[in-house]
Scaffold this motif. Structure first.
Motif, PDB file in Angstrom:
ATOM      1  N   LEU A   1       0.825  -1.213   0.000  1.00  0.00           N
ATOM      2  CA  LEU A   1       0.000   0.000   0.000  1.00  0.00           C
ATOM      3  C   LEU A   1       0.857   1.260   0.000  1.00  0.00           C
ATOM      4  O   LEU A   1       0.488   2.269  -0.598  1.00  0.00           O
ATOM      5  N   GLY A   2       2.015   1.200   0.627  1.00  0.00           N
ATOM      6  CA  GLY A   2       2.922   2.349   0.601  1.00  0.00           C
ATOM      7  C   GLY A   2       3.400   2.642  -0.805  1.00  0.00           C
ATOM      8  O   GLY A   2       3.504   3.813  -1.210  1.00  0.00           O
ATOM      9  N   ASP A   3       3.695   1.594  -1.575  1.00  0.00           N
ATOM     10  CA  ASP A   3       4.099   1.779  -2.970  1.00  0.00           C
ATOM     11  C   ASP A   3       2.963   2.387  -3.803  1.00  0.00           C
ATOM     12  O   ASP A   3       3.193   3.228  -4.668  1.00  0.00           O
ATOM     13  N   VAL A   4       1.738   1.953  -3.527  1.00  0.00           N
ATOM     14  CA  VAL A   4       0.580   2.496  -4.248  1.00  0.00           C
ATOM     15  C   VAL A   4       0.459   3.990  -3.976  1.00  0.00           C
ATOM     16  O   VAL A   4       0.291   4.794  -4.900  1.00  0.00           O
TER      17      VAL A   4
ATOM     18  N   ASP B   1      -9.527  -6.758  -5.930  1.00  0.00           N
ATOM     19  CA  ASP B   1      -8.332  -6.728  -6.777  1.00  0.00           C
ATOM     20  C   ASP B   1      -7.813  -5.325  -7.037  1.00  0.00           C
ATOM     21  O   ASP B   1      -6.852  -5.161  -7.779  1.00  0.00           O
ATOM     22  N   VAL B   2      -8.463  -4.318  -6.477  1.00  0.00           N
ATOM     23  CA  VAL B   2      -8.012  -2.945  -6.676  1.00  0.00           C
ATOM     24  C   VAL B   2      -7.782  -2.268  -5.326  1.00  0.00           C
ATOM     25  O   VAL B   2      -8.248  -2.729  -4.298  1.00  0.00           O
ATOM     26  N   VAL B   3      -7.045  -1.158  -5.393  1.00  0.00           N
ATOM     27  CA  VAL B   3      -6.824  -0.306  -4.230  1.00  0.00           C
ATOM     28  C   VAL B   3      -7.335   1.073  -4.615  1.00  0.00           C
ATOM     29  O   VAL B   3      -7.032   1.572  -5.701  1.00  0.00           O
ATOM     30  N   VAL B   4      -8.140   1.673  -3.754  1.00  0.00           N
ATOM     31  CA  VAL B   4      -8.684   3.003  -4.026  1.00  0.00           C
ATOM     32  C   VAL B   4      -8.003   3.993  -3.085  1.00  0.00           C
ATOM     33  O   VAL B   4      -8.005   3.811  -1.870  1.00  0.00           O
ATOM     34  N   VAL B   5      -7.410   5.021  -3.687  1.00  0.00           N
ATOM     35  CA  VAL B   5      -6.753   6.082  -2.927  1.00  0.00           C
ATOM     36  C   VAL B   5      -7.623   7.327  -3.044  1.00  0.00           C
ATOM     37  O   VAL B   5      -7.911   7.791  -4.149  1.00  0.00           O
TER      38      VAL B   5
ATOM     39  N   GLY C   1      -4.419  -3.810  -7.851  1.00  0.00           N
ATOM     40  CA  GLY C   1      -3.800  -4.334  -6.634  1.00  0.00           C
ATOM     41  C   GLY C   1      -2.658  -5.309  -6.873  1.00  0.00           C
ATOM     42  O   GLY C   1      -1.891  -5.594  -5.969  1.00  0.00           O
ATOM     43  N   ARG C   2      -2.534  -5.830  -8.087  1.00  0.00           N
ATOM     44  CA  ARG C   2      -1.464  -6.788  -8.393  1.00  0.00           C
ATOM     45  C   ARG C   2      -0.264  -6.107  -9.063  1.00  0.00           C
ATOM     46  O   ARG C   2       0.863  -6.371  -8.711  1.00  0.00           O
ATOM     47  N   SER C   3      -0.543  -5.235 -10.021  1.00  0.00           N
ATOM     48  CA  SER C   3       0.547  -4.635 -10.788  1.00  0.00           C
ATOM     49  C   SER C   3       0.948  -3.265 -10.243  1.00  0.00           C
ATOM     50  O   SER C   3       2.057  -2.800 -10.502  1.00  0.00           O
ATOM     51  N   GLY C   4       0.035  -2.568  -9.562  1.00  0.00           N
ATOM     52  CA  GLY C   4       0.316  -1.230  -9.075  1.00  0.00           C
ATOM     53  C   GLY C   4       0.028  -0.155 -10.122  1.00  0.00           C
ATOM     54  O   GLY C   4       0.255   1.025  -9.883  1.00  0.00           O
ATOM     55  N   ARG C   5      -0.504  -0.534 -11.270  1.00  0.00           N
ATOM     56  CA  ARG C   5      -0.803   0.400 -12.348  1.00  0.00           C
ATOM     57  C   ARG C   5      -2.051   1.208 -12.021  1.00  0.00           C
ATOM     58  O   ARG C   5      -3.043   0.670 -11.539  1.00  0.00           O
ATOM     59  N   ILE C   6      -2.010   2.509 -12.256  1.00  0.00           N
ATOM     60  CA  ILE C   6      -3.158   3.371 -12.013  1.00  0.00           C
ATOM     61  C   ILE C   6      -4.176   3.120 -13.122  1.00  0.00           C
ATOM     62  O   ILE C   6      -3.875   3.233 -14.316  1.00  0.00           O
ATOM     63  N   LEU C   7      -5.398   2.759 -12.725  1.00  0.00           N
ATOM     64  CA  LEU C   7      -6.444   2.393 -13.676  1.00  0.00           C
ATOM     65  C   LEU C   7      -7.326   3.578 -14.054  1.00  0.00           C
ATOM     66  O   LEU C   7      -7.829   3.644 -15.169  1.00  0.00           O
TER      67      LEU C   7
END
Length: 101
Positions: free
Chosen positions: A49-52, A72-76, A92-98
């Protein structure tokens, strides 16, 4: 003397046979720890999560209000200068902003 010895020998042999049966049965089944290890190995890698947060903050003005893993996603949740708030979705797997809403 044999009257006392025979029942004792029979009792010991029967208890040994009964105690040995569950051990043999358990040796055929995978142990719970083995199952858990396989589940952990099969689980997809998740980004830190820190990397995200660092990736979202890179090149953006404003501040982070919160971060929430959702499947499967992280919402900031991000607040831009001027007060506009946006939810930035990250894989959540690759860290790519969707995307951003």
């Amino acid at each position: 003397m044999f009257r006392f010895l025979v029942p004792l020998v029979l009792a010991v042999s029967m208890s040994t046979a009964v105690a040995a049966a569950p051990v043999d049965d358990q040796s055929r089944r995978p142990r719970d720890n083995d199952r858990r290890e396989r589940q952990v190995e099969a689980a997809p890698q998740r980004v830190d999560l820190g990397d995200v947060v660092r990736r979202v903050a890179s090149g953006r003005q404003g501040r982070m209000l919160g971060v929430s893993p959702r499947g499967d996603v992280v919402v900031v949740r991000w607040e831009y200068p001027g007060g506009r708030v946006a939810d930035i979705t990250v894989d959540g797997r690759s860290g790519r902003i969707l995307g951003e809403r």
